[in-house]
Design a protein around this motif. Structure first.
Motif: not given
Ligand code: MN
Length: 209
Positions: A129-131, A144-149, A161-174
């Protein structure tokens, strides 16, 4: 991510630098850890994908992200580890000739710096897990990058897995659809292919309709 003894060995073995315009590069241990490079390249090879790279230990740690990043915190994007790249790769935009490894068009889709949340990046990667924070033109804030398995999959490559964490830059914009151009040159893939005598029709598959 390769071991210290083979830094850039895999990278160099895959490429013929008399043919490709990609940098041969070198391992560069820069003294400052404050301005670590971050780059996301858009790469129309046999399949369109995005290449995520973070400077660490004198090289760019690299992951291929088939679907590209998402600003939506509920979306997990597969990130497959690939060979370390030289820091000079963060300046590469152009065409990799047909017949060469990764043949196709490469765009500097996003560029900036990154900061790990925890200073011991090796330990974070080992723990799976790399934040971190990104400070790019398009991607910002906490990720965050999270290793699965587990790390040891036997013969199977680990998946991250590359995942956006919650903050003001999070968005549902494509962000991929809304900002498809190069941050370095404002070009689309087809523009880059044309400028470097590449396959424009192939590059067009990666541009918006
Ligand atoms: Mn690639």
């Amino acid at each position: 991510m390769t071991k210290q003894t083979s830094l850039l060995k895999d990278y160099r073995e895959k490429r013929n630098f008399t043919v490709t315009g990609e940098p041969e590069g070198s391992v560069q241990h820069r003294s400052s850890k404050k301005n670590l490079l971050y780059v996301f390249q858009k790469h129309q090879a046999s399949h369109l994908h995005y290449d995520f790279r973070l400077e660490w230990g004198g090289v760019l740690l690299s992951w291929a992200v088939p679907k590209g990043p998402s600003l939506d915190t509920s979306v997990k994007r597969l990130a497959e580890p690939v060979e370390d790249h030289p820091l000079e790769y963060a300046g590469f935009e152009g065409v990799i000739p047909e017949g060469e490894y990764g043949a196709g068009t490469v765009m500097l889709w996003d560029l900036g710096t990154w900061t790990p949340d925890e200073p011991n990046v090796e330990a974070s990667l080992k723990a799976g897990e790399l934040k971190f924070k990104l400070n790019g033109e398009k991607l910002r804030g906490a990720w965050v990058l999270i290793r699965s398995g587990s790390e040891d999959h036997g013969s199977k490559k680990p998946q991250w897995l590359l995942i956006k964490r919650k903050d003001r830059y999070a968005s549902t914009d494509d962000v991929l659809a809304e900002r498809p151009r190069s941050v370095a040159s404002d070009r689309l893939l087809t523009d880059i292919a044309r400028d470097f005598n590449g396959d424009v029709a192939k590059a067009a598959k990666g541009d918006p309709d």
